[in-house]
Design a protein around this motif. Structure first.
Motif, PDB file in Angstrom:
ATOM      1  N   ALA A 446       0.852  -1.180   0.000  1.00 19.51           N
ATOM      2  CA  ALA A 446       0.000   0.000   0.000  1.00 19.51           C
ATOM      3  C   ALA A 446       0.892   1.236   0.000  1.00 19.51           C
ATOM      4  O   ALA A 446       1.809   1.337   0.819  1.00 19.51           O
ATOM      5  CB  ALA A 446      -0.914   0.010   1.221  1.00 19.51           C
ATOM      6  N   VAL A 447       0.638   2.145  -0.920  1.00 20.46           N
ATOM      7  CA  VAL A 447       1.374   3.401  -0.989  1.00 20.46           C
ATOM      8  C   VAL A 447       0.555   4.439  -0.225  1.00 20.46           C
ATOM      9  O   VAL A 447      -0.584   4.741  -0.599  1.00 20.46           O
ATOM     10  CB  VAL A 447       1.598   3.844  -2.437  1.00 20.46           C
ATOM     11  CG1 VAL A 447       2.412   5.129  -2.479  1.00 20.46           C
ATOM     12  CG2 VAL A 447       2.287   2.746  -3.240  1.00 20.46           C
ATOM     13  N   PHE A 448       1.134   4.984   0.841  1.00 21.57           N
ATOM     14  CA  PHE A 448       0.371   5.773   1.805  1.00 21.57           C
ATOM     15  C   PHE A 448       0.865   7.208   1.862  1.00 21.57           C
ATOM     16  O   PHE A 448       2.041   7.464   2.140  1.00 21.57           O
ATOM     17  CB  PHE A 448       0.496   5.121   3.186  1.00 21.57           C
ATOM     18  CG  PHE A 448      -0.367   5.732   4.255  1.00 21.57           C
ATOM     19  CD1 PHE A 448      -1.745   5.825   4.091  1.00 21.57           C
ATOM     20  CD2 PHE A 448       0.191   6.202   5.434  1.00 21.57           C
ATOM     21  CE1 PHE A 448      -2.549   6.369   5.092  1.00 21.57           C
ATOM     22  CE2 PHE A 448      -0.593   6.745   6.443  1.00 21.57           C
ATOM     23  CZ  PHE A 448      -1.971   6.836   6.268  1.00 21.57           C
ATOM     24  N   ASP A 449      -0.045   8.138   1.592  1.00 23.54           N
ATOM     25  CA  ASP A 449       0.219   9.568   1.744  1.00 23.54           C
ATOM     26  C   ASP A 449      -0.302   9.977   3.117  1.00 23.54           C
ATOM     27  O   ASP A 449      -1.505  10.157   3.312  1.00 23.54           O
ATOM     28  CB  ASP A 449      -0.486  10.355   0.634  1.00 23.54           C
ATOM     29  CG  ASP A 449      -0.286  11.856   0.753  1.00 23.54           C
ATOM     30  OD1 ASP A 449       0.331  12.303   1.739  1.00 23.54           O
ATOM     31  OD2 ASP A 449      -0.755  12.592  -0.138  1.00 23.54           O
ATOM     32  N   GLU A 450       0.588  10.105   4.073  1.00 24.85           N
ATOM     33  CA  GLU A 450       0.190  10.330   5.457  1.00 24.85           C
ATOM     34  C   GLU A 450      -0.487  11.675   5.677  1.00 24.85           C
ATOM     35  O   GLU A 450      -1.224  11.861   6.658  1.00 24.85           O
ATOM     36  CB  GLU A 450       1.400  10.232   6.378  1.00 24.85           C
ATOM     37  CG  GLU A 450       2.437  11.307   6.114  1.00 24.85           C
ATOM     38  CD  GLU A 450       3.666  11.156   6.977  1.00 24.85           C
ATOM     39  OE1 GLU A 450       3.530  11.049   8.206  1.00 24.85           O
ATOM     40  OE2 GLU A 450       4.767  11.131   6.402  1.00 24.85           O
ATOM     41  N   ASP A 451      -0.266  12.642   4.778  1.00 21.84           N
ATOM     42  CA  ASP A 451      -0.825  13.984   4.946  1.00 21.84           C
ATOM     43  C   ASP A 451      -2.040  14.242   4.068  1.00 21.84           C
ATOM     44  O   ASP A 451      -2.669  15.295   4.178  1.00 21.84           O
ATOM     45  CB  ASP A 451       0.243  15.036   4.652  1.00 21.84           C
ATOM     46  CG  ASP A 451       1.359  15.013   5.674  1.00 21.84           C
ATOM     47  OD1 ASP A 451       1.048  14.852   6.865  1.00 21.84           O
ATOM     48  OD2 ASP A 451       2.535  15.132   5.276  1.00 21.84           O
ATOM     49  N   GLY A 452      -2.366  13.315   3.192  1.00 22.14           N
ATOM     50  CA  GLY A 452      -3.540  13.480   2.349  1.00 22.14           C
ATOM     51  C   GLY A 452      -4.814  13.451   3.167  1.00 22.14           C
ATOM     52  O   GLY A 452      -4.884  12.810   4.223  1.00 22.14           O
TER      53      GLY A 452
END
Length: 515
Positions: A446-452
């Motif tokens: 899973a590619v995770f954008d923590e600030d999105g």
């Protein structure tokens, strides 16, 4: 910080020309300055075989594309975080038999949206339930060609099916679940202590885990008998039926502690058999579990995203989207669940799961001031917490829910990987191939954008029925891509890979070890 809007991005509409790896390449390469590898945060270059779908190499640095043969699929996701695909070990997909509630196609797409690459399907509320080998085979047949992520199955323990249990182990179920209180569906009755003892004896030396919906009615005087109530609640309600506090009072913590104590009492029948409490809500059960573990009893517990993010004080009258059993309790209860989870290594709560238990919106009996899009089209009393179906819809939202709530409590991304990937994989006997980024494991990422940030709305609830207590909430943390065995199955920009279609597999190899 990015605000994600799926209403026009195609996340729920598959693209016509999906991206695909080079035909000449035998590998794909994913890199990032941040990845959770073997439980720790590090820079990583991850090489996945497109022939086997397994991770073949991991380097703890970002190697440039020039280090690989020309034409090798290569993506640098820095600074986004590469996570192991989540393993949601508690999902009700309801197919066959109640596909108007959920199904393999919709439920697994919702999972992929949230970075979940493996779901384990509960033995109810499908018809037939997975309490016999024949029932399991019907479920396997129904799942063919419909799964966007990998799917495993639990077996069920009900009165009279003891002779089916070993055969279900041989057929590949990942564990068993029994109810100690009415399940809400006739085809999955509750088990007595005698039934539990028989199951323990039958499975004592088997490579499996037995799990329990741990609620029992303790020996009390105020009990079932109010004929006014449609659902015959365990405790006769005192107060308006549309008030959440009335429902909460009808299922007190004593229901959970009494059931947990009964399981611990019976554990000596099969001392080597791992036991597990599903969806623990009441903090009063934690000392019982800790004492049992100190005494050498192999027992663990899970809790759910909703118990860690929703609180009784904030539930409006009539908002039955929040109804589940055990119930969502007060904020103080939630705070202690978090404290227990964040204990270094000795927490009795080992996993966090969705317990995605959907139904058609009309069964929630929502009043008009809460319902949208026809969700109040029903007969009966609007907002009646006792007559409404109990269950929270949230598969695919859990990572973002946990990240949103946990950041203010000192949560790290490694915590989430431990609870939702590594430990859930171990619970179901898949920790040799799932739940971690290691050489030899499936290339599930899973590619995770923590600030999105995104809003929970129709376009971000991919499960069949768009009825969830998270509707209208903004969540932080967005899965921008999901990979299954080295193949991109979902992108927040392009949606799902329609050309290739669902590539999820059924995880039916017999389990080799206990949790």
């Amino acid at each position: 910080m990015a605000m994600y809007d799926w209403s026009s991005s195609g996340a729920s509409t598959p693209p016509t020309s999906p991206e695909s790896p080079s035909m000449v390449s035998l590998i794909t390469v994913l890199v990032s300055s941040r990845a959770v590898v073997a439980g720790g945060l590090t820079a990583a270059t991850i090489i996945i075989s497109l022939r086997t779908g397994k991770i073949t190499s991991i380097f703890h640095s970002v190697l440039p594309a020039s280090d690989f043969p020309l034409g090798t699929p290569y993506t640098d996701y820095s600074p986004k975080i590469l996570l192991p695909g989540l393993v949601d070990a508690h999902v009700h997909l309801n197919e066959p038999g109640r596909t108007e509630w959920e199904g393999f196609w919709t439920g697994t797409r919702a999972a992929a949206f949230g970075g979940v690459t493996t779901v384990i399907d509960m033995p109810l509320n499908a018809i037939p339930p997975t309490t016999t080998v024949n029932g399991l085979k019907e479920k396997i047949h129904a799942a063919q060609g419909q799964c966007w992520v990998d799917v495993g199955f639990y077996g069920g323990i009900v009165p009279g099916n003891t002779n089916e249990l070993k055969a279900l182990v041989r057929e590949g179920v990942r564990g068993f679940k029994g109810f100690m209180i009415d399940s809400g569906v006739d085809e999955f009755p509750a088990v007595s202590s005698l039934d539990i003892a028989k199951a323990f004896e039958e499975l004592a030396d088997q490579p499996t885990t037995i799990m329990f919906h741990a609620e029992m009615i303790p020996p009390i005087s105020d009990s079932v008998g109010d004929l006014v109530q449609h659902s015959l609640p365990p405790l006769a309600p005192v107060g308006p039926l549309n008030e959440y506090r009335t429902f909460l009072a009808s299922r007190p913590p004593a229901f959970e502690t009494y059931a947990v104590a009964e399981i611990i009492c019976l554990a000596s029948i099969a001392p080597k058999l791992p036991l597990h409490i599903v969806h623990l809500s009441a903090i009063e059960a934690i000392p019982l579990l800790r004492e049992a573990r100190v005494a050498g009893i192999k027992i663990t517990a899970e809790t759910c995203f909703h118990y860690l993010s929703l609180a009784a004080e904030n539930i409006r009258n009539g908002d039955t989207r929040h109804k589940c059993c055990p119930p969502i309790r007060q904020q103080a209860n939630q705070d202690i669940l978090w404290s227990e989870l964040l204990r270094d290594n000795d927490s009795v709560i080992k996993t966090v799961v969705s317990d995605h238990s959907p139904c058609t919106p009309n069964l929630k009996l929502l009043p008009l001031n809460i319902a949208t899009d026809g969700e109040s089209d029903h007969d009966g009393e609007k907002g009646d917490f006792f007559a409404a179906w109990g269950g929270v819809s949230s598969v695919g939202l859990g990572l973002s829910v946990l990240w949103t709530e946990g950041r203010k409590r000192g949560l790290t991304i490694e915590n989430i990987v431990k609870w939702c990937c590594r430990n859930t994989a171990k619970q179901v006997g898949l920790d040799h191939r799932k739940g971690d980024l290691r050489v030899g494991f499936d290339g599930d990422i899973a590619v995770f954008d923590e600030d999105g940030i995104f809003e929970v709305e129709h376009s971000t609830m991919l499960f069949r029925n768009k009825c969830s207590p998270y509707q209208g909430k903004s969540l932080r943390g967005v899965v921008t891509e999901t990979w299954l065995r080295g193949r991109k199955i979902f992108s927040s920009v392009d949606g799902f890979n329609a050309k290739e279609g669902p590539v999820g597999r059924l995880l039916l190899e017999p389990r080799q070890s206990q949790a």
